[in-house]
Design an enzyme around this catalytic site. Structure first.
Site, PDB file in Angstrom:
ATOM      1  N   GLU A 188      17.020  41.792  56.318  1.00  0.00           N
ATOM      2  CA  GLU A 188      16.869  42.995  57.169  1.00  0.00           C
ATOM      3  C   GLU A 188      18.120  43.867  57.122  1.00  0.00           C
ATOM      4  O   GLU A 188      19.178  43.433  56.629  1.00  0.00           O
ATOM      5  CB  GLU A 188      16.573  42.573  58.605  1.00  0.00           C
ATOM      6  CG  GLU A 188      17.631  41.658  59.193  1.00  0.00           C
ATOM      7  CD  GLU A 188      17.933  41.945  60.641  1.00  0.00           C
ATOM      8  OE1 GLU A 188      17.957  43.133  61.032  1.00  0.00           O
ATOM      9  OE2 GLU A 188      18.168  40.977  61.389  1.00  0.00           O
ATOM     10  N   LYS A 209      17.527  52.765  64.429  1.00  0.00           N
ATOM     11  CA  LYS A 209      17.138  51.352  64.512  1.00  0.00           C
ATOM     12  C   LYS A 209      15.611  51.345  64.554  1.00  0.00           C
ATOM     13  O   LYS A 209      15.011  51.870  65.494  1.00  0.00           O
ATOM     14  CB  LYS A 209      17.739  50.731  65.772  1.00  0.00           C
ATOM     15  CG  LYS A 209      17.378  49.269  65.998  1.00  0.00           C
ATOM     16  CD  LYS A 209      18.093  48.701  67.219  1.00  0.00           C
ATOM     17  CE  LYS A 209      17.463  47.412  67.692  1.00  0.00           C
ATOM     18  NZ  LYS A 209      18.018  46.935  68.957  1.00  0.00           N
ATOM     19  N   VAL A 221      14.067  42.814  62.769  1.00  0.00           N
ATOM     20  CA  VAL A 221      13.269  41.665  62.340  1.00  0.00           C
ATOM     21  C   VAL A 221      11.782  42.040  62.292  1.00  0.00           C
ATOM     22  O   VAL A 221      11.086  41.760  61.309  1.00  0.00           O
ATOM     23  CB  VAL A 221      13.499  40.456  63.280  1.00  0.00           C
ATOM     24  CG1 VAL A 221      12.456  39.369  63.052  1.00  0.00           C
ATOM     25  CG2 VAL A 221      14.905  39.891  63.075  1.00  0.00           C
ATOM     26  N   ASP A 233      11.926  43.852  79.289  1.00  0.00           N
ATOM     27  CA  ASP A 233      12.449  43.979  77.922  1.00  0.00           C
ATOM     28  C   ASP A 233      12.192  42.705  77.118  1.00  0.00           C
ATOM     29  O   ASP A 233      12.895  41.709  77.256  1.00  0.00           O
ATOM     30  CB  ASP A 233      13.946  44.306  77.978  1.00  0.00           C
ATOM     31  CG  ASP A 233      14.499  44.733  76.623  1.00  0.00           C
ATOM     32  OD1 ASP A 233      13.807  44.522  75.606  1.00  0.00           O
ATOM     33  OD2 ASP A 233      15.621  45.274  76.581  1.00  0.00           O
ATOM     34  N   SER A 237      11.532  41.699  73.083  1.00  0.00           N
ATOM     35  CA  SER A 237      11.645  42.280  71.736  1.00  0.00           C
ATOM     36  C   SER A 237      10.317  42.287  70.994  1.00  0.00           C
ATOM     37  O   SER A 237       9.525  41.340  71.087  1.00  0.00           O
ATOM     38  CB  SER A 237      12.668  41.478  70.929  1.00  0.00           C
ATOM     39  OG  SER A 237      12.705  41.919  69.602  1.00  0.00           O
ATOM     40  N   ASP A 273      10.162  41.721  68.066  1.00  0.00           N
ATOM     41  CA  ASP A 273      10.262  40.611  67.102  1.00  0.00           C
ATOM     42  C   ASP A 273       9.292  39.488  67.466  1.00  0.00           C
ATOM     43  O   ASP A 273       8.659  38.893  66.588  1.00  0.00           O
ATOM     44  CB  ASP A 273      11.683  40.009  67.103  1.00  0.00           C
ATOM     45  CG  ASP A 273      12.742  40.967  66.578  1.00  0.00           C
ATOM     46  OD1 ASP A 273      12.385  42.071  66.144  1.00  0.00           O
ATOM     47  OD2 ASP A 273      13.933  40.594  66.634  1.00  0.00           O
ATOM     48  N   LYS A 325      19.176  35.255  69.798  1.00  0.00           N
ATOM     49  CA  LYS A 325      20.538  35.621  70.205  1.00  0.00           C
ATOM     50  C   LYS A 325      20.853  35.120  71.613  1.00  0.00           C
ATOM     51  O   LYS A 325      20.038  35.194  72.532  1.00  0.00           O
ATOM     52  CB  LYS A 325      20.710  37.132  70.091  1.00  0.00           C
ATOM     53  CG  LYS A 325      20.930  37.520  68.617  1.00  0.00           C
ATOM     54  CD  LYS A 325      21.328  38.942  68.447  1.00  0.00           C
ATOM     55  CE  LYS A 325      20.155  39.850  68.508  1.00  0.00           C
ATOM     56  NZ  LYS A 325      19.308  39.828  67.335  1.00  0.00           N
TER      57      LYS A 325
HETATM   58  N1  PSU Z   1      20.640  39.058  63.923  1.00  0.00           N
HETATM   59  C1  PSU Z   1      21.979  39.312  63.986  1.00  0.00           C
HETATM   60  N2  PSU Z   1      22.367  40.557  64.370  1.00  0.00           N
HETATM   61  C2  PSU Z   1      21.475  41.554  64.697  1.00  0.00           C
HETATM   62  C3  PSU Z   1      20.071  41.271  64.615  1.00  0.00           C
HETATM   63  C4  PSU Z   1      19.710  40.000  64.232  1.00  0.00           C
HETATM   64  O1  PSU Z   1      22.790  38.437  63.699  1.00  0.00           O
HETATM   65  O2  PSU Z   1      21.879  42.664  65.035  1.00  0.00           O
HETATM   66  C5  PSU Z   1      19.077  42.377  64.973  1.00  0.00           C
HETATM   67  C6  PSU Z   1      17.710  42.124  64.347  1.00  0.00           C
HETATM   68  O3  PSU Z   1      17.368  43.260  63.576  1.00  0.00           O
HETATM   69  C7  PSU Z   1      16.770  41.987  65.543  1.00  0.00           C
HETATM   70  C8  PSU Z   1      17.430  42.886  66.536  1.00  0.00           C
HETATM   71  O4  PSU Z   1      15.457  42.364  65.250  1.00  0.00           O
HETATM   72  O5  PSU Z   1      18.812  42.512  66.371  1.00  0.00           O
HETATM   73  C9  PSU Z   1      16.888  42.675  67.944  1.00  0.00           C
HETATM   74  O6  PSU Z   1      16.898  43.879  68.617  1.00  0.00           O
HETATM   75  P1  PSU Z   1      16.088  44.041  70.013  1.00  0.00           P
HETATM   76  O7  PSU Z   1      16.692  43.011  70.902  1.00  0.00           O
HETATM   77  O8  PSU Z   1      16.356  45.461  70.442  1.00  0.00           O
HETATM   78  O9  PSU Z   1      14.646  43.802  69.715  1.00  0.00           O
HETATM   79 MN    MN Z   2      14.235  45.445  73.641  1.00  0.00          MN
END
Ligand code: PSU
Ligand code: MN
Length: 306
Positions: free
Chosen positions: A27, A88, A108, A140, A142, A144, A161
């Protein structure tokens, strides 16, 4: 076949896919919004080299001026890594970015969708997005997670994360019918740390094991992804107790600055980088490269079976 007015697939990747040779999807949000420049380009180049060293073709996915690119050349990678105006792009943003000719880094969710369309079966990232803390007031969650529930790929990540609500993220994965396997572990990894304390029932010991699981999953016609949770190498982990102090501080900072929505994850990662004096980036790079290495080996195992 993919519509050539929308997609641009590097010839090397096209050839590999046509002849059944292994390809690993990567990604670009991790590059554009997850790491600072220029360490992000160094990481991306190292990931590329690592995949090739295993005999697999890397396919980094991003949108360049409205074209969905499967595989980036050096100049495109530099653009994604260094330009501050890169969007993004999650799945819901795909059509908007393409129709407006924007450049964007895929998360992702969007990467999974594009990789699947291109015929790629394995994808490595750092850590997936999930259910945010205080989700009951912010709602919130994701994209993903939803994408993992509907797109059949093997996704390799170091759990989700650590900034997230990990128990709820794991519950949500179950609700969405996503099988979660631990790679040589029965504990769901917490991104910067090897363990979260959350149990994983299923465990595999080799790339071949997970390739076989995925073959069965496909034969059964199941439409979800398989999530393979691969902990950060022990010598690179940051202890949970140490990380949680950074996370708590970063969350307070986000609240006070009113950061939410798609800005939240990049903001928190940036704050943790600052608070840890750069150590979190070193760990993030180590875990992501470890996932890239494992993903490449799984792609190889799948191509041998297929
Ligand atoms: N893994 C990492 N760093 C990142 C991400 C994943 O080590 O920045 C990214 C991925 O693209 C994942 C996104 O989809 O963070 C999640 O964003 P959000 O929480 O807004 O869905
Ligand atoms: Mn989000």
């Amino acid at each position: 076949m993919m519509n050539s007015s929308l997609y641009s697939v590097l010839p090397e990747i096209q050839t590999a896919l046509r002849s059944g040779r292994p390809v690993l999807a990567l990604e670009s949000t991790i590059i554009a919004h997850g790491m600072p420049y220029p360490q992000n380009v160094t990481f991306a180049r190292e990931a590329d080299r690592l995949v090739r060293s295993v005999g697999v073709v890397p396919a980094t996915i991003a949108i360049i001026s409205g074209k969905i690119c499967v595989g980036l050349n050096n100049e495109q990678l530099e653009h994604i890594a260094s330009d501050k105006n890169i969007y993004k792009v999650a799945v819901r943003d795909l059509s908007h970015n393409v129709s407006n000719g924007f450049s964007g880094a895929t998360t992702v969710s969007a990467t999974m969708r594009v990789a699947h369309k291109a015929g790629i079966s394995v994808f490595s990232t750092g850590g997936i997005g999930g259910v945010h803390r205080e989700w009951s007031s912010s709602a919130d969650v994701s994209q993903d997670l939803h994408e993992l529930g509907r797109t059949p790929l093997v996704v390799v990540s170091s759990g989700a994360k650590a900034i997230l609500d990990l128990p709820k993220t794991v519950e949500f994965l179950e609700s969405l019918s996503v099988p979660v396997f631990g790679y040589k572990t029965n504990d769901f990894p917490a991104f910067y740390s090897c363990e979260s304390g959350i149990k994983i029932e299923r465990r595999v010991e080799s790339p071949k094991d997970i390739a076989e699981q995925f073959e069965t999953h496909r034969l059964l016609g199941l439409s979800s992804a398989i999530l393979l949770a691969n902990p950060v190498p022990r010598e690179e982990e940051i202890e949970r107790g140490v990380v949680s102090v950074y996370i708590e501080k970063a969350l307070v900072e986000a609240k006070e600055s009113g950061v939410c929505g798609k800005e939240l994850t990049p903001f928190l990662l940036g704050e943790i980088y600052r608070l840890s004096g750069g150590v979190s980036l070193k760990t993030n790079i180590a875990l992501a490269l470890n996932n890239v290495n494992l993903g490449a080996r799984i792609a190889l195992a799948l191509s041998k079976n297929g």
